[in-house]
Motif scaffolding. Sequence first.
Motif, PDB file in Angstrom:
ATOM      1  N   PRO A 118       0.702  -1.405  -0.040  1.00 37.49           N
ATOM      2  CA  PRO A 118       0.053   0.117  -0.072  1.00 37.49           C
ATOM      3  C   PRO A 118       0.817   1.197  -0.305  1.00 37.49           C
ATOM      4  O   PRO A 118       0.449   2.316  -0.710  1.00 37.49           O
ATOM      5  N   ILE A 181       0.026  -1.044   5.341  1.00 38.90           N
ATOM      6  CA  ILE A 181      -0.957  -2.295   4.675  1.00 38.90           C
ATOM      7  C   ILE A 181      -1.690  -2.340   5.956  1.00 38.90           C
ATOM      8  O   ILE A 181      -2.846  -2.720   5.807  1.00 38.90           O
ATOM      9  N   VAL A 184      -4.575   0.264   5.848  1.00 40.31           N
ATOM     10  CA  VAL A 184      -5.591   0.118   4.863  1.00 40.31           C
ATOM     11  C   VAL A 184      -6.472  -1.160   5.362  1.00 40.31           C
ATOM     12  O   VAL A 184      -7.823  -1.134   5.165  1.00 40.31           O
ATOM     13  N   MET A 185      -5.732  -2.215   5.892  1.00 35.91           N
ATOM     14  CA  MET A 185      -6.550  -3.461   6.223  1.00 35.91           C
ATOM     15  C   MET A 185      -7.577  -3.348   7.300  1.00 35.91           C
ATOM     16  O   MET A 185      -8.866  -3.924   7.314  1.00 35.91           O
ATOM     17  N   LYS A 257     -12.844  -8.649   4.171  1.00 37.65           N
ATOM     18  CA  LYS A 257     -12.933  -7.570   3.232  1.00 37.65           C
ATOM     19  C   LYS A 257     -14.250  -6.895   2.930  1.00 37.65           C
ATOM     20  O   LYS A 257     -15.217  -7.711   2.993  1.00 37.65           O
ATOM     21  N   TRP A 263      -8.977 -11.795   3.593  1.00 37.96           N
ATOM     22  CA  TRP A 263      -7.753 -11.559   2.907  1.00 37.96           C
ATOM     23  C   TRP A 263      -6.721 -12.461   2.706  1.00 37.96           C
ATOM     24  O   TRP A 263      -5.311 -12.281   2.722  1.00 37.96           O
ATOM     25  N   HIS A 266      -2.960 -12.644   0.929  1.00 39.19           N
ATOM     26  CA  HIS A 266      -2.914 -11.264   0.683  1.00 39.19           C
ATOM     27  C   HIS A 266      -1.264 -10.719   0.705  1.00 39.19           C
ATOM     28  O   HIS A 266      -0.592 -11.449   1.252  1.00 39.19           O
ATOM     29  N   PHE A 344      -5.926  -4.515  -3.437  1.00 42.45           N
ATOM     30  CA  PHE A 344      -5.303  -3.381  -2.442  1.00 42.45           C
ATOM     31  C   PHE A 344      -5.788  -1.922  -3.252  1.00 42.45           C
ATOM     32  O   PHE A 344      -5.946  -1.028  -2.751  1.00 42.45           O
TER      33      PHE A 344
END
Length: 381
Positions: A118, A181, A184-185, A257, A263, A266, A344
């Motif tokens: 990300p 990351i 974002v997750m 998600k 994920w 991922h 992503f």
Amino acid sequence: MRKTMVILISLLFVSAAIALAGCQEKKVVEENNGVVKISVGYLPTDHHAALFVACYHPEIFKKYGIYLKEVEPKKKYELYKNDKKIADIELYLIKTGGADIMNLLAQGKLDIGLNGVPPAVFYIDKGCNGKIIMCLQGEGSAVVVRKDIPANNWQEFVNWIKEQYKEGKQVKIGHPLPTSIQYVMIKDALKASGISYTENPNEKAMVLLVNCKGQGSMPQMLSQKQLDAVIAWEPMPEILKSKGVGKAIVYSQDLPKSNGGTWKNHPCCCVVASEKSLKEKRDAIITFAKLLRYATEEINKNRDLAAEASTKWLGVDENVEKESVKYIKYDWRIETFLPGILEFVKAMNNQGLMKNMLKDVSDEKAKEVIFDFNAYNEIKS
């Protein structure tokens, strides 16, 4: 006749550009007696065990014709190809997160960054002139809650957040850095679970997301109840468990998600190279990337290599590291993680993080913008 002249002039410009790029690389090499300098930024994580293994075990890699020679531990190394020195490698530990690595890459202070997908995607979207040239690993993060919180899985934690909100309490979840990351997750997982969140302490929402500016402060912030939970990369989840500060309730591959599913498989960390450096120092960068590829393959033959090297490099307890590497999927191949990388991009578009080159683009366009497949094919060869 005029059309022919235009074509000839265009061809001359193209030839001149190619020649200039070649001259730049030749000039860099000649000025240093055939040796270039490569600056590499990395994070304090066993996600980057391939780097640690390559540094600690040059004897393993001589069979590949590529190896490192230590000059200053954890900082300076010489890169050899077919027993000829081709580069001086300088390593820079960036404790905060991949966003800061990408910022240094954009400023021309780093040639290569080992960091999460990300932040790489975020800065590439902004036009930092960097490209992903290979992957390092996938998965390897977890949500850890304080040990006194009555939740042992993600759904129980979601239910607890809702109960707290009914009582007028806001749950605080720490993350390493915006665009990481983990950042974002967790946002995507909260959205998938119907949990409202904010990053502004003055706004009303079920969850306040807190920027920890790295992971070093997480144990203290959890133990002092400044945070209720964190999402962190390994080995921090195992460190928190070993200290009795928290408990891992869900590993990143099992987070929901927002568009359905989890994920699983991922991507996480990748290798990003600046386009300028790829032009001027291509052979050395490709050679160094190949070494990371071979180190990854050696780790998959013997997982103890990753645990042992990470224990020494990071100063983490050996038992913690042996547990940590279980949750990391070491794989250098872009094709393994390509679907997840494109996921992503979509998630970051949904979160309003993509504003330029990757805003609402097709998968094919995203691949064109993010990757240098020519470099990747050289690493594969």
